[in-house]
Write an enzyme that holds these catalytic residues in place. Structure first.
Site, mmCIF file in Angstrom:
data_model
loop_
_atom_site.group_PDB
_atom_site.id
_atom_site.type_symbol
_atom_site.label_atom_id
_atom_site.label_comp_id
_atom_site.label_asym_id
_atom_site.label_seq_id
_atom_site.Cartn_x
_atom_site.Cartn_y
_atom_site.Cartn_z
ATOM 1 N N LYS A 31 0.824 -1.217 0.000
ATOM 2 C CA LYS A 31 0.000 0.000 0.000
ATOM 3 C C LYS A 31 0.851 1.258 0.000
ATOM 4 O O LYS A 31 2.027 1.243 0.350
ATOM 5 C CB LYS A 31 -1.002 -0.038 1.162
ATOM 6 C CG LYS A 31 -2.150 -1.004 0.836
ATOM 7 C CD LYS A 31 -3.221 -1.053 1.879
ATOM 8 C CE LYS A 31 -4.317 -2.042 1.418
ATOM 9 N NZ LYS A 31 -5.332 -2.245 2.470
ATOM 10 N N ARG A 68 -3.421 -10.173 4.929
ATOM 11 C CA ARG A 68 -3.826 -10.188 3.521
ATOM 12 C C ARG A 68 -2.644 -9.669 2.703
ATOM 13 O O ARG A 68 -2.268 -8.501 2.847
ATOM 14 C CB ARG A 68 -5.066 -9.309 3.328
ATOM 15 C CG ARG A 68 -5.607 -9.290 1.908
ATOM 16 C CD ARG A 68 -6.838 -8.393 1.813
ATOM 17 N NE ARG A 68 -7.360 -8.338 0.468
ATOM 18 C CZ ARG A 68 -6.917 -7.543 -0.492
ATOM 19 N NH1 ARG A 68 -5.922 -6.709 -0.256
ATOM 20 N NH2 ARG A 68 -7.468 -7.564 -1.696
#
Ligand code: 8Y4
Length: 273
Positions: free
Chosen positions: A219, A254
């Site tokens: 991210k 995740r």
């Protein structure tokens, strides 16, 4: 008693591998535009040790536009069918009740919803009726605009209140804590400082006996803290963040990079034994 989510014991980290079936022009380096390439990628992640494969057909990356339900179904159903045949445990990443329903019919066993079952008026009832475990994620705003002006007075308290309220909603329709996982939604309407506060204080988000998931793989806050690397060059920071998350109570990760995460986990595990 060892707590569980979706039948997984939570005494050791559970790895959810990401399988995007999204032809995204601003790729995170993990997009697989055709069902065939997505299936091959899912098989590889499973061979590398992913416990769950998270299959998504609608990008929810910052700035992304919604995808029609029919197109989402066209993308994900063949991938679910093929990976289910292999015996994989599959989660469906969707905000749409109809996609949840069709995905579970095709073999998905977990619903992962970035709107925590608020994005479609039918989602909560559909999840309850399907009797599958759910992942409830926090997001402020909508993907298209959520990174414009994220604001909180107290991010940890506000995300915690929201997740507790969504857990209560799930319990009110009969979903048990052992079938609920909560997730602070790193990067979803959050600044770098908001993300860091949530990772630092993850354990404060705990609700009942529900599992805690953390998704920070590749991210943008990782690039923001470093040298603005592109997503595929954010693996080292992703691993550093994942291990900090585990220290702070995360039970499910995740991730895009399963084999690399497993190596980091092996060292983490040996040092925590
Ligand atoms: C680079 C790499 C830039 C990835 C952005 C992204 C989560 C999730 C997503 C999460 C849960 C993403 C579907 C966004 N993130 N579901 N989904 N938790 N439960 N962006 O953190 O990976 S998609």
């Amino acid at each position: 008693m060892i707590r569980e989510f979706a039948g997984f014991q939570l005494d050791e980290p559970v790895i959810m591998g990401i399988v995007n079936v999204t032809p995204d022009s601003f790729s995170d380096g993990g997009d697989h535009p055709t069902p065939e390439t997505a299936i091959a990628h899912g098989r590889r992640l499973r061979a590398e040790g992913a416990h769950i494969l998270d299959i998504g057909g609608e990008s929810t990356r910052p700035g992304s536009a919604p995808v029609p339900e029919e197109e989402e179904l066209r993308r994900v159903i063949p991938v679910i069918e093929a990976l289910m045949e292999d015996g994989a445990v599959i989660s469906i990443d969707t905000r749409h009740a109809r996609v949840m329903e069709e995905a579970v019919k095709a073999g998905a066993e977990i619903i992962n919803d970035v709107t925590a079952l608020t994005g479609d008026p039918d989602s909560l009832a559909t999840a309850a009726r399907l009797e599958v475990p759910v992942v409830l994620m926090h997001m402020q705003g909508e993907p298209q605009t959520m990174q414009a002006h994220p604001h909180y007075d107290d991010v940890v308290a506000e995300v915690g209140r929201y997740l507790a309220e969504r857990v209560a909603a799930c319990r009110s329709v009969g979903i048990l804590p052992s079938n609920i996982c909560i997730d602070p939604g790193i990067g979803f309407g959050k600044t770098v400082d908001h993300n860091l506060a949530l990772i630092r204080h993850l354990e404060q988000l705990r609700v009942d006996d529900c599992a805690l998931m953390l998704g920070l793989s590749r991210k943008s806050f990782i690039g923001a803290l470093s040298r603005n690397e592109t997503p595929k060059d954010r693996l080292p920071g992703s691993l550093a963040g994942a291990l900090a998350g585990l220290d702070n109570g995360a039970e499910i990760l995740r991730v895009h990079d399963v084999v690399e995460t497993r190596q980091a986990l092996a060292v983490w595990h040996a040092l925590h034994g």
